[in-house]
Enzyme design. Structure first.
Site, PDB file in Angstrom:
ATOM      1  N   ASN A  87      44.971  39.518  18.406  1.00 24.17           N
ATOM      2  CA  ASN A  87      44.710  40.945  18.563  1.00 24.17           C
ATOM      3  C   ASN A  87      43.650  41.263  19.615  1.00 24.17           C
ATOM      4  OD1 ASN A  87      44.430  43.871  17.590  1.00 24.17           O
ATOM      5  ND2 ASN A  87      42.388  43.028  17.180  1.00 24.17           N
ATOM      6  N   TYR A 156      45.436  45.801  32.351  1.00 25.91           N
ATOM      7  CA  TYR A 156      45.850  45.999  30.960  1.00 25.91           C
ATOM      8  C   TYR A 156      47.372  46.052  30.876  1.00 25.91           C
ATOM      9  CZ  TYR A 156      46.147  48.077  26.294  1.00 25.91           C
ATOM     10  OH  TYR A 156      46.450  48.323  24.966  1.00 25.91           O
TER      11      TYR A 156
END
Length: 261
Positions: A87, A156
């Protein structure tokens, strides 16, 4: 009332000190798992550990030398690993393709891509040694931006697309090796984490900012953290035993198509 479907399972969550990670630590623990979670912020880690009963380990996800000690601790304390949630993520230093610095690029790619690879790699190695044979579930946290890239967050967007391929490659590898280890990627849309809530409240027009975030989805709202955590818990459970190599959106139909006029 939550089930105890994860009773007896051991889980690892990276980036578990805030947001989706913290919510998942708490959800997995409530469903009966013994949870080890990592992050850099020791104070936040202690708060989550106190709330959930999980074990916090300060750890740098993209530093290869940090991994042996963490995995040795899980093996010593629990003797197995059943669930791993890759995560940990970062947007620090990101920008558009013209303006991003190589330091900003390497920083985001390091956490979001190399960190995920190291998580998946080490989880597979640990799960291979489970007493009942090579079995387990690995969940990679990607993003809807894997399918809909952002112009102002180059690294990202690239990293979140890349880790979908990583999850699929790892899933195929595990199947080909005869391991009962499943690997999947989840692709959340906008989730109302504390960070998003703070951004909304600190904006010039909080109501308009909230409406803009909510309006991205045809459901006209953001996801809440526990909806994503519940999805991770399901994928980590035996109920999802034939799901592997999937990229699963949880975005309220944001990326399903055009909403029309």
């Amino acid at each position: 009332m939550l089930s105890d479907r994860l009773q007896g399972k051991v889980a690892l969550v990276t980036g578990g000190t805030s947001g989706i990670g913290a919510g998942t630590v708490e959800r997995l623990a409530r469903e009966g798992a013994k949870v080890v979670f990592t992050g850099r912020n020791a104070d936040a880690g202690k708060e989550v550990a106190d709330r959930s009963g999980a074990t916090f380990v300060q750890h740098t996800v993209d530093e290869p030398s940090d991994w042996p000690e963490l995995m040795a601790r899980i093996a010593k304390d629990h003797g197995r690993l059943d669930i791993a949630f890759a995560n940990a993520g970062s947007e620090k230093g990101d920008s558009n393709v013209e303006d991003i610095s190589i330091e900003g690029w390497n920083g985001v790619i390091g956490v979001n891509q190399t960190g995920v690879m190291l998580t998946v790699q080490n989880a597979i190695r640990a799960m291979k040694n489970n007493p009942d044979g090579p079995t387990g579930s690995i969940i990679v946290n990607s993003s809807m931006n894997a399918h809909r890239a952002m112009g102002n967050f180059l690294a990202y967007s690239v990293s979140k697309a890349a880790v979908v391929a990583l999850a699929k490659s790892a899933a195929i590898h595990c199947g080909n090796q005869g391991y009962k280890i499943r690997v999947n990627a989840i692709l959340p849309g906008v989730v109302e984490t504390a960070m998003i809530s703070n951004l909304i409240e600190s904006s010039e027009d909080p109501a308009a900012t909230r409406a803009a975030y909510a309006g991205m989805s045809p459901l006209k709202r953001m996801a809440n953290v526990d909806e994503v955590a519940a999805f991770v818990a399901y994928l980590g459970s035996d109920e999802a035993s034939f799901i592997s190599g999937a990229d699963l959106v949880i975005d309220g139909a944001t990326t399903a198509g055009m909403m029309g006029l």
